[in-house]
Design a protein around this motif. Structure first.
Motif, short mmCIF file in Angstrom:
data_model
loop_
_atom_site.label_atom_id
_atom_site.label_comp_id
_atom_site.label_asym_id
_atom_site.label_seq_id
_atom_site.Cartn_x
_atom_site.Cartn_y
_atom_site.Cartn_z
N PRO A 25 16.15 50.05 -6.88
CA PRO A 25 15.38 51.24 -7.27
C PRO A 25 14.52 51.72 -6.10
CG PRO A 25 14.71 49.28 -8.54
CD PRO A 25 15.56 48.82 -7.41
N ILE A 26 14.57 53.02 -5.85
CA ILE A 26 13.75 53.61 -4.79
C ILE A 26 12.84 54.64 -5.45
CG2 ILE A 26 13.78 55.02 -2.69
CD1 ILE A 26 14.90 52.28 -2.15
N HIS A 64 11.86 65.16 -1.62
CA HIS A 64 11.87 63.75 -1.98
C HIS A 64 12.80 63.56 -3.16
CE1 HIS A 64 8.04 64.17 0.14
NE2 HIS A 64 8.04 62.85 0.35
N SER A 65 13.19 62.33 -3.40
CA SER A 65 13.93 62.04 -4.62
C SER A 65 13.70 60.57 -4.98
CB SER A 65 15.42 62.33 -4.47
OG SER A 65 16.05 61.26 -3.82
N ALA A 66 14.09 60.21 -6.18
CA ALA A 66 13.91 58.84 -6.66
C ALA A 66 15.17 58.43 -7.40
CB ALA A 66 12.70 58.75 -7.59
N THR A 120 10.54 48.57 -2.00
CA THR A 120 11.08 47.84 -3.14
C THR A 120 12.01 46.74 -2.68
OG1 THR A 120 12.95 49.34 -3.29
CG2 THR A 120 11.00 49.88 -4.61
N ILE A 121 12.35 45.84 -3.58
CA ILE A 121 13.40 44.86 -3.33
C ILE A 121 14.51 45.12 -4.35
CG2 ILE A 121 11.89 43.10 -2.34
CD1 ILE A 121 12.26 41.69 -5.17
N GLY A 154 14.76 52.79 -18.12
CA GLY A 154 15.07 53.57 -16.93
C GLY A 154 16.54 53.45 -16.55
N HIS A 155 16.83 53.55 -15.23
CA HIS A 155 18.21 53.50 -14.76
C HIS A 155 18.64 52.10 -14.33
CE1 HIS A 155 17.86 58.00 -14.28
NE2 HIS A 155 19.05 57.87 -14.81
#
Lengths: 402, 275
Positions: free
Chosen positions: A16-17, A245-247, A299-300, A332-333
């Motif tokens: 996840p970013i 930006h994006s996530a 993140t990891i 979430g995803h």
């Protein structure tokens, strides 16, 4: 050379970013790819490969240099470490570059800029092509200069400085430029000018992309003018702009060709293990650091899956060809992505047959079904050890001399 | 003369070429790296040659007898990727300026525009007169010496790349295999495009007019003579093209749906060896 049972080691990562901009193009736009009819956020393979290289340099303790500024770097070393006078040190750098098979390029005379400030960068000699060498090679090239110091002192400055004027032996310079270290053995090197210097890379990195459709967010921003803010005499900001930006949750796929790595290293199993271990860690824990101070996307992986195969490498990208839908129960995803990966891995391994799959396991904090991804282990350390134990298992343990 | 040979000869190797990105360059020069809309002959021969462990300077004459018939399951779209390299070329090879000079060292960073085909999927029948050549190609793709990729090393193929080897009519498989695309909402049939590097032969459905089989659609320069870095050479070859209506139910969907449908097809169709 010992034979090792594991041919390919696949690294599959779901990561996840958060709101970030890891990889942009020339218009400052987030890189994307359409997959399964849906627009995804993409991080190019070359972008993440660089992040892996920097991570390896930091953790492996031996670093590599990609540069054309070899003469300056050698001169700096001679001045700093050996107290050479500046002019002689610079001459040594030039002579080494000219002596190498890569060749040297003189600084370009800028006709228009006669009145301009002298530009330190463009006034220095450079190698004619980028070299990729172990960082330790700088000190060795400097040693070569020290060995030939008197010749360098006597060498004049010919009107046209060519290879025949170089006082450093070509073969010795090339020999140092041919040296490899772990990073070069992993990623390969193209150095066409120096004979026998080319190394085929053993690591294949795919472009990573989000497992689901993403929307690019335009972040409008303004910068406060401190004086205006203090005095309060007018309105307005000092600067306005916008950034994209994006996530999302990225699927990343990296393949280590263990046989190629083993061959690049000249057949040592212990050395292969050490480098494979390092590159898996770099694959799992590196992160492109674009905009790191304004987005801190540190993140990891939500899931790391390692597979060792004796036959062919397999990408699980198609697990996300049908874009993953967010789990509206609050997951979430990440969890639906883990689930999709597991389902796809089961289907593909059934289709291909399991004879080539020597080992697979995963580590995750997700509670989603991971039954298609082999044994669940509790840490990345355990995950890496398990995969390498199986991949590099040799029938007769070979004692290696240090 | 025996009525049935004991072992039937391999007639084709079936491939599935799909991944988020593919790139099949035809005229890439310097900083413009193009891609065509379908796999090139040079790209496909290169894929097989790399699986066989052939180095670029080794001959590929035997592979020149391979014929490729491509079904475009999903055409995909073009993607432009912006790429920079921190110098790395001898100065004389960098991009020339309008004044016929070269860039300053501190501005030597090369920018390249790389085109990819995104979201495309192809089914390819590889045929040849020599069954043992086809079997060798299939073996190589099952246990490749170098990891296969779709035109560029950063574009690994989805599994399965190798669908099967078959010993009956390849055309029946090429028109009958599940389509890697979602089913249309209303239509009963979908129009599917086929490309080939030789005139179409065999039992094609929906084609009373056989003359269409021999109609050359266009020419492209992608027939490799040598991949040797200092003697790379491609010949021009014809592209044959046709369109066929296939039933919408043949659309197998994406991802795991496609793989599951493919497995079912392979289980029920006869005369093939699974990947």
């Amino acid at each position: 050379m010992t034979t090792i049972p594991g041919r390919f080691l696949e690294i599959h990562v779901l990561q996840p970013i958060p709101f970030a901009s890891l990889n942009r193009d020339d218009t400052n736009a987030i890189k994307t790819v359409k997959w399964g009819g849906a627009e995804r956020t993409r991080v190019s393979s070359q972008c993440w490969k660089r992040a892996m290289r920097l991570h390896l340099q930091q953790h492996l303790g031996h670093s590599a240099l990609r540069t054309r500024r070899l003469p300056e770097r050698i001169a700096q070393h001679l001045k700093d470490e050996h107290h050479w006078p500046a002019e002689l040190a610079e001459r040594a750098g030039r002579h080494i570059a000219v002596a190498s098979s890569v060749g040297a390029e003189p600084p370009k005379k800028d006709k228009k800029a006669e009145n301009a400030e002298p530009d330190a960068v463009s006034n220095a000699w450079a190698t004619a092509a980028m070299v990729y060498i172990p960082a330790t090679a700088i000190a060795e090239l400097a040693e070569l200069a020290i060995e030939h110091r008197s010749a360098l002192e006597q060498a004049g400055e010919p009107a046209k400085f060519e290879r025949k004027h170089a006082v450093i032996p070509t073969s010795q310079v090339d020999e140092i430029l041919r040296q490899r270290n772990g990073i070069i053995n992993l990623f390969g090197r193209m150095l066409a000018q120096v004979e026998n210097a080319e190394v085929d890379g053993a690591v294949q990195v795919a472009h990573s992309f989000t497992t689901h459709a993403t929307d690019i967010e335009i972040d409008y921003f303004s910068a406060v003018d401190d004086v205006t803010s203090d005095w309060g005499d007018t309105t307005g900001s000092a600067h306005m702009g916008h950034a994209e930006h994006s996530a999302g949750v990225l699927y990343r796929n990296i393949v280590v060709d263990l046989h190629d790595l083993h061959r690049n290293l000249g057949g040592g199993v212990a050395a292969t293990r050490e480098l494979a271990d390092a590159v898996i860690r770099a694959a799992l824990l590196s992160l492109p650091h674009a905009k790191k101070n304004s987005t801190a996307p540190n993140t990891i992986p939500a899931l790391a899956h390692l597979a060792v195969r004796a036959d062919r490498p397999v990408s699980y990208a198609a697990a996300f060809e049908k874009p993953v839908a967010a789990d509206h129960a609050g997951g979430g995803h990440s969890d639906p992505s883990v689930q999709a990966l597991s389902t796809y891995a089961t289907a593909v391994n059934d289709l291909l047959g399991n004879s080539g799959l020597l080992h697979h396991a995963h580590a995750t904090l997700s509670t989603a079904d991971t039954s298609g991804l082999g044994e669940r282990v509790s840490s990345f350390d355990e995950l890496i050890d398990g995969a390498l134990n199986r991949a590099l298992e040799v029938a007769e343990p070979v004692k290696e001399t240090a | 003369m025996t009525s049935q040979p004991a072992v039937q000869a391999t007639t084709a190797v079936l491939l599935h070429l799909s991944g988020p990105l593919q790139s099949w360059g035809e005229r890439s020069r310097f900083n413009q790296r193009d891609t065509l809309r379908a796999p090139t002959r040079s790209g496909l021969i290169g894929l097989v040659a790399a699986a066989l462990g052939r180095r670029r300077d080794q001959p590929i004459d035997d592979l020149a007898t391979l014929r490729f018939t491509t079904r475009i399951d999903r055409p995909g779209t073009l993607l432009r990727d912006f790429h920079t390299v921190g110098g790395g070329m001898p100065r004389r090879l960098t991009v020339a300026t309008a004044e016929r000079e070269h860039r300053r060292l501190d501005k030597a960073t090369l920018v390249s525009h790389r085109y990819y085909l995104q979201d495309a999927a192809f089914t390819v029948a590889v045929t040849a007169a020599d069954p043992s050549l086809l079997e060798a190609c299939a073996r190589a793709l099952r246990t490749p010496v170098w990891p296969p990729y779709l035109g560029r090393r950063s574009c690994p193929p989805d599994a399965p790349l190798l669908i099967a080897t078959v010993n009956d009519d390849p055309v029946a498989h090429l028109t009958g295999l599940p389509l890697a695309r979602p089913a249309p909402r209303r239509a009963q049939a979908v129009t599917v495009e086929f490309h080939a590097d030789a005139a179409f032969t065999g039992q094609w459905p929906d084609s009373p007019d056989v003359s269409a089989h021999h109609h050359v659609h266009t020419q492209i320069q992608d027939d490799p003579v040598s991949f040797a870095p200092d003697a790379r050479h491609y010949r021009t070859r014809p592209v044959y093209r046709r369109h066929i209506q296939l039933p919408a139910v043949q659309c197998a969907g994406l991802g795991v749906d496609y793989v599951t449908n493919l497995a079912t097809y392979l289980k029920h169709s006869t005369g093939e060896h699974t990947p």
